[in-house]
Motif scaffolding. Structure first.
Motif, mmCIF file in Angstrom:
data_model
loop_
_atom_site.group_PDB
_atom_site.id
_atom_site.type_symbol
_atom_site.label_atom_id
_atom_site.label_comp_id
_atom_site.label_asym_id
_atom_site.label_seq_id
_atom_site.Cartn_x
_atom_site.Cartn_y
_atom_site.Cartn_z
ATOM 1 N N PRO A 7 -15.555 2.303 -0.997
ATOM 2 C CA PRO A 7 -16.235 1.739 -2.166
ATOM 3 C C PRO A 7 -15.927 2.503 -3.446
ATOM 4 O O PRO A 7 -15.910 1.931 -4.523
ATOM 5 C CB PRO A 7 -17.715 1.812 -1.822
ATOM 6 C CG PRO A 7 -17.829 2.607 -0.580
ATOM 7 C CD PRO A 7 -16.479 2.768 0.018
ATOM 8 N N CYS A 8 -15.647 3.801 -3.327
ATOM 9 C CA CYS A 8 -15.271 4.610 -4.493
ATOM 10 C C CYS A 8 -14.505 5.824 -4.013
ATOM 11 O O CYS A 8 -14.934 6.523 -3.101
ATOM 12 C CB CYS A 8 -16.518 5.054 -5.260
ATOM 13 S SG CYS A 8 -16.110 6.034 -6.727
ATOM 14 N N ARG A 9 -13.361 6.064 -4.633
ATOM 15 C CA ARG A 9 -12.533 7.216 -4.286
ATOM 16 C C ARG A 9 -11.698 7.579 -5.501
ATOM 17 O O ARG A 9 -11.341 6.718 -6.295
ATOM 18 C CB ARG A 9 -11.627 6.880 -3.110
ATOM 19 C CG ARG A 9 -10.853 8.077 -2.595
ATOM 20 C CD ARG A 9 -9.997 7.741 -1.399
ATOM 21 N NE ARG A 9 -10.838 7.509 -0.237
ATOM 22 C CZ ARG A 9 -10.366 7.074 0.926
ATOM 23 N NH1 ARG A 9 -9.079 6.807 1.060
ATOM 24 N NH2 ARG A 9 -11.163 6.885 1.935
ATOM 25 N N ALA A 10 -11.378 8.852 -5.636
ATOM 26 C CA ALA A 10 -10.531 9.296 -6.742
ATOM 27 C C ALA A 10 -9.068 9.199 -6.334
ATOM 28 O O ALA A 10 -8.686 9.610 -5.242
ATOM 29 C CB ALA A 10 -10.863 10.733 -7.123
ATOM 30 N N ASP A 11 -8.260 8.659 -7.218
ATOM 31 C CA ASP A 11 -6.814 8.610 -7.022
ATOM 32 C C ASP A 11 -6.279 10.012 -7.277
ATOM 33 O O ASP A 11 -6.433 10.548 -8.382
ATOM 34 C CB ASP A 11 -6.202 7.608 -7.992
ATOM 35 C CG ASP A 11 -4.713 7.412 -7.781
ATOM 36 O OD1 ASP A 11 -4.028 8.366 -7.362
ATOM 37 O OD2 ASP A 11 -4.226 6.306 -8.057
ATOM 38 N N ILE A 12 -5.635 10.617 -6.273
ATOM 39 C CA ILE A 12 -5.195 12.004 -6.422
ATOM 40 C C ILE A 12 -4.072 12.167 -7.445
ATOM 41 O O ILE A 12 -3.911 13.227 -8.010
ATOM 42 C CB ILE A 12 -4.772 12.625 -5.075
ATOM 43 C CG1 ILE A 12 -3.637 11.827 -4.431
ATOM 44 C CG2 ILE A 12 -5.946 12.757 -4.144
ATOM 45 C CD1 ILE A 12 -3.031 12.493 -3.235
ATOM 46 N N LEU A 66 0.818 -1.212 0.000
ATOM 47 C CA LEU A 66 0.000 0.000 0.000
ATOM 48 C C LEU A 66 0.853 1.263 0.000
ATOM 49 O O LEU A 66 0.517 2.254 -0.642
ATOM 50 C CB LEU A 66 -0.940 0.006 1.209
ATOM 51 C CG LEU A 66 -2.124 -0.927 1.112
ATOM 52 C CD1 LEU A 66 -2.821 -1.035 2.458
ATOM 53 C CD2 LEU A 66 -3.096 -0.453 0.039
ATOM 54 N N TYR A 67 1.956 1.253 0.714
ATOM 55 C CA TYR A 67 2.838 2.429 0.792
ATOM 56 C C TYR A 67 3.394 2.779 -0.590
ATOM 57 O O TYR A 67 3.502 3.944 -0.942
ATOM 58 C CB TYR A 67 3.979 2.149 1.773
ATOM 59 C CG TYR A 67 4.851 3.338 2.056
ATOM 60 C CD1 TYR A 67 4.423 4.339 2.928
ATOM 61 C CD2 TYR A 67 6.110 3.459 1.482
ATOM 62 C CE1 TYR A 67 5.221 5.428 3.208
ATOM 63 C CE2 TYR A 67 6.907 4.546 1.756
ATOM 64 C CZ TYR A 67 6.470 5.524 2.619
ATOM 65 O OH TYR A 67 7.265 6.601 2.892
ATOM 66 N N CYS A 68 3.693 1.781 -1.376
ATOM 67 C CA CYS A 68 4.240 2.016 -2.719
ATOM 68 C C CYS A 68 3.173 2.448 -3.717
ATOM 69 O O CYS A 68 3.486 3.104 -4.709
ATOM 70 C CB CYS A 68 4.928 0.754 -3.235
ATOM 71 S SG CYS A 68 6.411 0.335 -2.322
ATOM 72 N N ARG A 69 1.917 2.104 -3.467
ATOM 73 C CA ARG A 69 0.854 2.382 -4.436
ATOM 74 C C ARG A 69 -0.202 3.367 -3.958
ATOM 75 O O ARG A 69 -0.878 3.983 -4.761
ATOM 76 C CB ARG A 69 0.167 1.066 -4.822
ATOM 77 C CG ARG A 69 1.069 0.192 -5.648
ATOM 78 C CD ARG A 69 0.604 -1.256 -5.654
ATOM 79 N NE ARG A 69 1.513 -2.077 -6.422
ATOM 80 C CZ ARG A 69 2.693 -2.486 -5.997
ATOM 81 N NH1 ARG A 69 3.122 -2.153 -4.802
ATOM 82 N NH2 ARG A 69 3.468 -3.230 -6.748
ATOM 83 N N GLY A 70 -0.387 3.463 -2.649
ATOM 84 C CA GLY A 70 -1.426 4.326 -2.101
ATOM 85 C C GLY A 70 -2.750 3.623 -1.916
ATOM 86 O O GLY A 70 -3.496 3.926 -1.003
ATOM 87 N N HIS A 71 -3.057 2.662 -2.770
ATOM 88 C CA HIS A 71 -4.295 1.894 -2.673
ATOM 89 C C HIS A 71 -4.121 0.582 -3.422
ATOM 90 O O HIS A 71 -3.239 0.447 -4.269
ATOM 91 C CB HIS A 71 -5.482 2.676 -3.252
ATOM 92 C CG HIS A 71 -5.327 2.992 -4.707
ATOM 93 N ND1 HIS A 71 -5.738 2.128 -5.699
ATOM 94 C CD2 HIS A 71 -4.794 4.069 -5.334
ATOM 95 C CE1 HIS A 71 -5.465 2.658 -6.880
ATOM 96 N NE2 HIS A 71 -4.894 3.844 -6.682
ATOM 97 N N ALA A 72 -4.976 -0.382 -3.092
ATOM 98 C CA ALA A 72 -4.921 -1.679 -3.786
ATOM 99 C C ALA A 72 -6.198 -2.442 -3.494
ATOM 100 O O ALA A 72 -6.866 -2.205 -2.493
ATOM 101 C CB ALA A 72 -3.721 -2.495 -3.314
ATOM 102 N N ASP A 73 -6.519 -3.373 -4.379
ATOM 103 C CA ASP A 73 -7.637 -4.269 -4.079
ATOM 104 C C ASP A 73 -7.104 -5.413 -3.220
ATOM 105 O O ASP A 73 -5.903 -5.623 -3.096
ATOM 106 C CB ASP A 73 -8.335 -4.756 -5.344
ATOM 107 C CG ASP A 73 -7.465 -5.607 -6.246
ATOM 108 O OD1 ASP A 73 -6.363 -6.014 -5.835
ATOM 109 O OD2 ASP A 73 -7.894 -5.883 -7.373
#
Length: 141
Positions: A67-72, A19-26
């Protein structure tokens, strides 16, 4: 950050780094990246180790589901992902750190220009509801 990582077991640390490298993940991506046998192990790592350690050491949970968020970084809408709390995200190299929050009577903007110093008084303008703040830099930059 070192205290947090030291408090985590190997599976939780693997989830954290992904997560630290990507910011988000499934959840499937975290499971595969961490080499875990099931998605349930990811959920257990977050619920039993990662978030409790972050709350104890830093006062906030490290990971949350949206459930839904914009990747900054891309502006893309991302569905059903786990997100690293923005407090824990690494700063973008060379970019200033910016924080914005609202009180009952104010909108507060805090900017740390990092390695790019600014000089003089800011010039603040507002047009069509958009606020622009300008600082001068030295001639060598």
């Amino acid at each position: 950050m070192k205290r947090l990582l030291a408090a985590l077991d190997s599976r939780s640390r693997a989830v954290w780094w992904h997560l630290y490298c990507r910011g988000h993940a499934d959840i499937a991506g975290m499971s595969a990246a961490a080499g875990l046998d099931s998605e349930m192990e990811v959920l257990l790592a977050i619920r039993q180790a990662l978030n409790p350690a972050a709350e104890a050491i830093l006062g906030e949970p490290a990971v949350e589901f949206a459930p839904c968020r914009a990747d900054i970084s891309t502006g893309e809408k991302i569905y059903n992902h786990w997100w690293l709390n923005p407090v824990f995200l690494p700063p973008v190299a060379g970019e200033p750190l910016v924080d914005i929050f609202e009180t009952e009577s104010e909108l507060v903007l805090i900017v740390d220009p990092g390695s790019r110093p600014v000089y003089g008084n800011p010039e603040v303008t507002c047009r069509n509801g958009i606020v622009m703040i300008r600082f001068e830099r030295s001639e060598g930059r």
